[in-house]
Motif scaffolding. Structure first.
Motif, PDB file in Angstrom:
ATOM      1  N   MET A  16       8.326   6.088   4.449  1.00  0.00           N
ATOM      2  CA  MET A  16       9.341   6.672   5.287  1.00  0.00           C
ATOM      3  C   MET A  16       8.840   6.646   6.727  1.00  0.00           C
ATOM      4  O   MET A  16       7.683   6.914   7.008  1.00  0.00           O
ATOM      5  N   THR A  17       9.740   6.337   7.637  1.00  0.00           N
ATOM      6  CA  THR A  17       9.451   6.423   9.057  1.00  0.00           C
ATOM      7  C   THR A  17      10.526   7.268   9.711  1.00  0.00           C
ATOM      8  O   THR A  17      11.715   7.044   9.500  1.00  0.00           O
ATOM      9  N   VAL A  18      10.101   8.264  10.475  1.00  0.00           N
ATOM     10  CA  VAL A  18      11.031   9.128  11.191  1.00  0.00           C
ATOM     11  C   VAL A  18      10.848   8.827  12.678  1.00  0.00           C
ATOM     12  O   VAL A  18       9.732   8.845  13.191  1.00  0.00           O
ATOM     13  N   ARG A  19      11.959   8.536  13.340  1.00  0.00           N
ATOM     14  CA  ARG A  19      11.911   8.234  14.769  1.00  0.00           C
ATOM     15  C   ARG A  19      12.835   9.205  15.484  1.00  0.00           C
ATOM     16  O   ARG A  19      13.931   9.492  15.009  1.00  0.00           O
ATOM     17  N   ILE A  20      12.379   9.723  16.610  1.00  0.00           N
ATOM     18  CA  ILE A  20      13.218  10.607  17.407  1.00  0.00           C
ATOM     19  C   ILE A  20      13.269  10.105  18.845  1.00  0.00           C
ATOM     20  O   ILE A  20      12.351   9.440  19.308  1.00  0.00           O
ATOM     21  N   THR A  21      14.361  10.433  19.521  1.00  0.00           N
ATOM     22  CA  THR A  21      14.427  10.277  20.966  1.00  0.00           C
ATOM     23  C   THR A  21      14.699  11.664  21.517  1.00  0.00           C
ATOM     24  O   THR A  21      15.358  12.489  20.879  1.00  0.00           O
ATOM     25  N   PHE A  22      14.161  11.927  22.694  1.00  0.00           N
ATOM     26  CA  PHE A  22      14.299  13.237  23.319  1.00  0.00           C
ATOM     27  C   PHE A  22      14.125  13.069  24.816  1.00  0.00           C
ATOM     28  O   PHE A  22      13.559  12.089  25.281  1.00  0.00           O
ATOM     29  N   ARG A  23      14.642  14.033  25.562  1.00  0.00           N
ATOM     30  CA  ARG A  23      14.497  13.982  27.011  1.00  0.00           C
ATOM     31  C   ARG A  23      13.182  14.625  27.413  1.00  0.00           C
ATOM     32  O   ARG A  23      12.855  15.718  26.950  1.00  0.00           O
ATOM     33  N   GLY A  24      12.438  13.938  28.262  1.00  0.00           N
ATOM     34  CA  GLY A  24      11.170  14.464  28.748  1.00  0.00           C
ATOM     35  C   GLY A  24      11.389  15.660  29.659  1.00  0.00           C
ATOM     36  O   GLY A  24      12.483  15.888  30.165  1.00  0.00           O
ATOM     37  N   PRO A  25      10.346  16.440  29.881  1.00  0.00           N
ATOM     38  CA  PRO A  25      10.473  17.631  30.723  1.00  0.00           C
ATOM     39  C   PRO A  25      10.793  17.274  32.170  1.00  0.00           C
ATOM     40  O   PRO A  25      10.474  16.188  32.640  1.00  0.00           O
ATOM     41  N   GLU A  26      11.429  18.213  32.851  1.00  0.00           N
ATOM     42  CA  GLU A  26      11.761  18.023  34.264  1.00  0.00           C
ATOM     43  C   GLU A  26      10.508  18.052  35.137  1.00  0.00           C
ATOM     44  O   GLU A  26      10.496  17.492  36.217  1.00  0.00           O
ATOM     45  N   ILE A  27       9.468  18.719  34.660  1.00  0.00           N
ATOM     46  CA  ILE A  27       8.199  18.787  35.381  1.00  0.00           C
ATOM     47  C   ILE A  27       7.121  18.257  34.447  1.00  0.00           C
ATOM     48  O   ILE A  27       7.008  18.719  33.316  1.00  0.00           O
ATOM     49  N   SER A  28       6.368  17.279  34.905  1.00  0.00           N
ATOM     50  CA  SER A  28       5.358  16.666  34.055  1.00  0.00           C
ATOM     51  C   SER A  28       4.220  16.114  34.906  1.00  0.00           C
ATOM     52  O   SER A  28       4.410  15.781  36.075  1.00  0.00           O
ATOM     53  N   GLU A  29       3.054  16.001  34.294  1.00  0.00           N
ATOM     54  CA  GLU A  29       1.916  15.370  34.960  1.00  0.00           C
ATOM     55  C   GLU A  29       2.180  13.879  35.165  1.00  0.00           C
ATOM     56  O   GLU A  29       1.612  13.261  36.043  1.00  0.00           O
ATOM     57  N   HIS A  30       3.024  13.306  34.320  1.00  0.00           N
ATOM     58  CA  HIS A  30       3.317  11.874  34.349  1.00  0.00           C
ATOM     59  C   HIS A  30       4.703  11.673  34.951  1.00  0.00           C
ATOM     60  O   HIS A  30       5.707  11.726  34.257  1.00  0.00           O
ATOM     61  N   GLU A  31       4.760  11.449  36.239  1.00  0.00           N
ATOM     62  CA  GLU A  31       6.022  11.376  36.966  1.00  0.00           C
ATOM     63  C   GLU A  31       6.987  10.351  36.391  1.00  0.00           C
ATOM     64  O   GLU A  31       8.198  10.572  36.366  1.00  0.00           O
ATOM     65  N   GLU A  32       6.484   9.236  35.870  1.00  0.00           N
ATOM     66  CA  GLU A  32       7.360   8.189  35.338  1.00  0.00           C
ATOM     67  C   GLU A  32       8.123   8.643  34.089  1.00  0.00           C
ATOM     68  O   GLU A  32       9.119   8.045  33.724  1.00  0.00           O
ATOM     69  N   GLN A  33       7.686   9.703  33.436  1.00  0.00           N
ATOM     70  CA  GLN A  33       8.355  10.213  32.237  1.00  0.00           C
ATOM     71  C   GLN A  33       9.253  11.402  32.527  1.00  0.00           C
ATOM     72  O   GLN A  33      10.005  11.840  31.664  1.00  0.00           O
ATOM     73  N   THR A  34       9.227  11.921  33.735  1.00  0.00           N
ATOM     74  CA  THR A  34       9.942  13.136  34.079  1.00  0.00           C
ATOM     75  C   THR A  34      11.445  12.972  33.902  1.00  0.00           C
ATOM     76  O   THR A  34      12.062  12.120  34.522  1.00  0.00           O
ATOM     77  N   GLY A  35      12.031  13.790  33.026  1.00  0.00           N
ATOM     78  CA  GLY A  35      13.470  13.812  32.811  1.00  0.00           C
ATOM     79  C   GLY A  35      14.050  12.596  32.123  1.00  0.00           C
ATOM     80  O   GLY A  35      15.254  12.495  31.964  1.00  0.00           O
ATOM     81  N   LYS A  36      13.220  11.666  31.678  1.00  0.00           N
ATOM     82  CA  LYS A  36      13.718  10.448  31.033  1.00  0.00           C
ATOM     83  C   LYS A  36      13.641  10.570  29.518  1.00  0.00           C
ATOM     84  O   LYS A  36      12.838  11.317  28.984  1.00  0.00           O
ATOM     85  N   TYR A  37      14.497   9.819  28.846  1.00  0.00           N
ATOM     86  CA  TYR A  37      14.446   9.816  27.387  1.00  0.00           C
ATOM     87  C   TYR A  37      13.213   9.067  26.920  1.00  0.00           C
ATOM     88  O   TYR A  37      12.843   8.040  27.473  1.00  0.00           O
ATOM     89  N   GLN A  38      12.583   9.639  25.908  1.00  0.00           N
ATOM     90  CA  GLN A  38      11.375   9.075  25.334  1.00  0.00           C
ATOM     91  C   GLN A  38      11.567   8.953  23.829  1.00  0.00           C
ATOM     92  O   GLN A  38      12.486   9.528  23.264  1.00  0.00           O
ATOM     93  N   GLN A  39      10.665   8.232  23.199  1.00  0.00           N
ATOM     94  CA  GLN A  39      10.755   8.007  21.760  1.00  0.00           C
ATOM     95  C   GLN A  39       9.402   8.268  21.115  1.00  0.00           C
ATOM     96  O   GLN A  39       8.364   7.974  21.695  1.00  0.00           O
ATOM     97  N   GLN A  40       9.434   8.831  19.908  1.00  0.00           N
ATOM     98  CA  GLN A  40       8.225   9.071  19.105  1.00  0.00           C
ATOM     99  C   GLN A  40       8.541   8.682  17.669  1.00  0.00           C
ATOM    100  O   GLN A  40       9.681   8.829  17.226  1.00  0.00           O
ATOM    101  N   SER A  41       7.538   8.235  16.950  1.00  0.00           N
ATOM    102  CA  SER A  41       7.676   7.934  15.521  1.00  0.00           C
ATOM    103  C   SER A  41       6.659   8.741  14.743  1.00  0.00           C
ATOM    104  O   SER A  41       5.551   9.008  15.232  1.00  0.00           O
ATOM    105  N   PHE A  42       7.045   9.122  13.519  1.00  0.00           N
ATOM    106  CA  PHE A  42       6.203   9.965  12.668  1.00  0.00           C
ATOM    107  C   PHE A  42       6.255   9.435  11.239  1.00  0.00           C
ATOM    108  O   PHE A  42       7.228   8.803  10.834  1.00  0.00           O
ATOM    109  N   PRO A  43       5.234   9.742  10.443  1.00  0.00           N
ATOM    110  CA  PRO A  43       5.193   9.240   9.067  1.00  0.00           C
ATOM    111  C   PRO A  43       6.061  10.040   8.093  1.00  0.00           C
ATOM    112  O   PRO A  43       6.370   9.558   7.002  1.00  0.00           O
ATOM    113  N   ASP A  44       6.430  11.285   8.459  1.00  0.00           N
ATOM    114  CA  ASP A  44       7.224  12.103   7.543  1.00  0.00           C
ATOM    115  C   ASP A  44       7.983  13.185   8.310  1.00  0.00           C
ATOM    116  O   ASP A  44       7.729  13.430   9.486  1.00  0.00           O
TER     117      ASP A  44
END
Length: 73
Positions: free
Chosen positions: A1-29
């Motif tokens: 099984m592979t679980v994938r999510i998309t979510f909006r990044g935080p408005e404030i972040s150490e990584h400016e390129e990810q700020t407020g943008k949609y991101q993706q993560q995958s998990f095994p369960d």
């Protein structure tokens, strides 16, 4: 099984390129996914999470139930 999510990044972040943008993560369960969401995504932002399990979109009440932390036995 592979679980994938998309979510909006935080408005404030150490990584400016990810700020407020949609991101993706995958998990095994689903348990790992739910735990990660509980730790990293504020409750007010969870309505913006989209989820797929083996490329099948999870929506509505099933999605809401899936992103709650799974109680330990």
């Amino acid at each position: 099984m592979t679980v994938r999510i998309t979510f909006r990044g935080p408005e404030i972040s150490e990584h400016e390129e990810q700020t407020g943008k949609y991101q993706q993560q995958s998990f095994p369960d689903l348990a790992t996914t739910s735990d990660w969401i509980a730790l990293h995504i504020p409750e007010t932002e969870r309505r913006l999470v989209k989820m797929w399990i083996d490329d099948i979109a999870i929506t509505g009440a099933t999605l809401e139930a899936s992103i709650r932390p799974i109680p330990a036995p």
